[in-house]
Write an enzyme that holds these catalytic residues in place. Sequence first.
Site, PDB file in Angstrom:
ATOM      1  N   GLY A 256       0.819  -1.217   0.000  1.00 30.52           N
ATOM      2  CA  GLY A 256       0.000   0.000   0.000  1.00 30.52           C
ATOM      3  C   GLY A 256       0.843   1.252   0.000  1.00 30.52           C
ATOM      4  N   ALA A 257       1.928   1.257  -0.787  1.00 27.35           N
ATOM      5  CA  ALA A 257       2.915   2.333  -0.715  1.00 27.35           C
ATOM      6  C   ALA A 257       2.691   3.455  -1.712  1.00 27.35           C
ATOM      7  CB  ALA A 257       4.321   1.757  -0.917  1.00 27.35           C
TER       8      ALA A 257
ATOM      9  N   GLY B 287      -0.622   7.896   1.292  1.00 26.38           N
ATOM     10  CA  GLY B 287      -0.831   7.885   2.737  1.00 26.38           C
ATOM     11  C   GLY B 287       0.371   7.431   3.536  1.00 26.38           C
TER      12      GLY B 287
ATOM     13  N   GLY C 139       1.701   4.461   3.805  1.00 20.88           N
ATOM     14  CA  GLY C 139       2.632   3.599   3.083  1.00 20.88           C
ATOM     15  C   GLY C 139       3.637   4.384   2.276  1.00 20.88           C
TER      16      GLY C 139
ATOM     17  N   SER D  86      -4.560  -0.952  14.167  1.00 21.07           N
ATOM     18  CA  SER D  86      -5.310   0.270  14.461  1.00 21.07           C
ATOM     19  C   SER D  86      -5.795   0.208  15.906  1.00 21.07           C
ATOM     20  CB  SER D  86      -6.514   0.389  13.523  1.00 21.07           C
ATOM     21  OG  SER D  86      -7.436   1.357  13.984  1.00 21.07           O
TER      22      SER D  86
ATOM     23  N   TYR E 258     -14.316  -3.580   9.806  1.00 22.93           N
ATOM     24  CA  TYR E 258     -12.952  -3.053   9.833  1.00 22.93           C
ATOM     25  C   TYR E 258     -12.274  -3.370  11.164  1.00 22.93           C
ATOM     26  CZ  TYR E 258      -9.209   0.423  10.313  1.00 22.93           C
ATOM     27  OH  TYR E 258      -8.001   1.034  10.544  1.00 22.93           O
TER      28      TYR E 258
END
Length: 294
Positions: free
Chosen positions: A24-25, A28, A30, A140, A166
């Site tokens: 996920g880079a 954000g 990442g 999280s 989530y």
Amino acid sequence: MGRGKPGPWRDIPAQDGRRFVVTGASGGLGLETARILAERGAEVVMAVRNPAKGEDAAAAIKGKVDVRLLDVSDLSSVRAFAADIGPVDVLVNNAGILGAPLSWSVDGFELHLATNHLGHFALANLMLPQLTDRVVVVSSRSHRSGDLDLGDLRWERRGYKPYPAYAASKLANMLFLAELQRRLTAAGSTLRATGAHPGSTATAITGSSGSRIKTRVGSFGHKLVGMQPSKGALTTLYAATMDVPGNTYIGPHHVHEMSGWPTGVGRSRKASDPDLAKAAWVASEAMTGVTFPL
């Protein structure tokens, strides 16, 4: 690292000669994680679902980066990536979605669980023989409200709600962190698993909701009270680069862990349940077809 009131921590150690994979880079947290690691001398593989977006993001990074296709919600993509990646020092399992409507991955799993947990579970286990240092699990503070119902992971019996889904996936992350470290220790491995959460950080993760209103409200709220991604990424960077014990969990130091500098933080009772962690691991192996290789 105990909970306390640390001073500002920005001194990421030099990472010359080390190779990282960050999922996920392309945006954000990442992207900030990849950027800072590259600037500190690491070679960073930016594992992204959209390579064009990843290349655009990589163009602004000073350092050695390599953009590669990886959709963690698709187990065939995970297997292809792991088979071709070669030796890696640190795997940062960062990619995630939040608030998505009820939907399914290509493998038939609820999308939060598939993206946030199952894909990363498979990726880490497939890459373990090629890793030299650690796996970093980005979770999280929402894991505290999570309820992982192993008998209803597809939300067929319960009424589906995006944010509980989530939170359940983030609890799965925490259980994975603990059980992975237990297994590494039992196998006599020098590898370790560490975890982190970013508190409240201004990113575009709420764009997963599919609702323009929810996305705008979520983004506004994060921008109003959240940290900038460059600061929010520090907890992940700490977990990825500092000499901390396996199963360490890093978060921001301020009240409710919403903001601040990296420090050791606690976790929920469910996240600390070894029996639940073992059961979740067995369920994850059954769903992904991937087992612990050591």
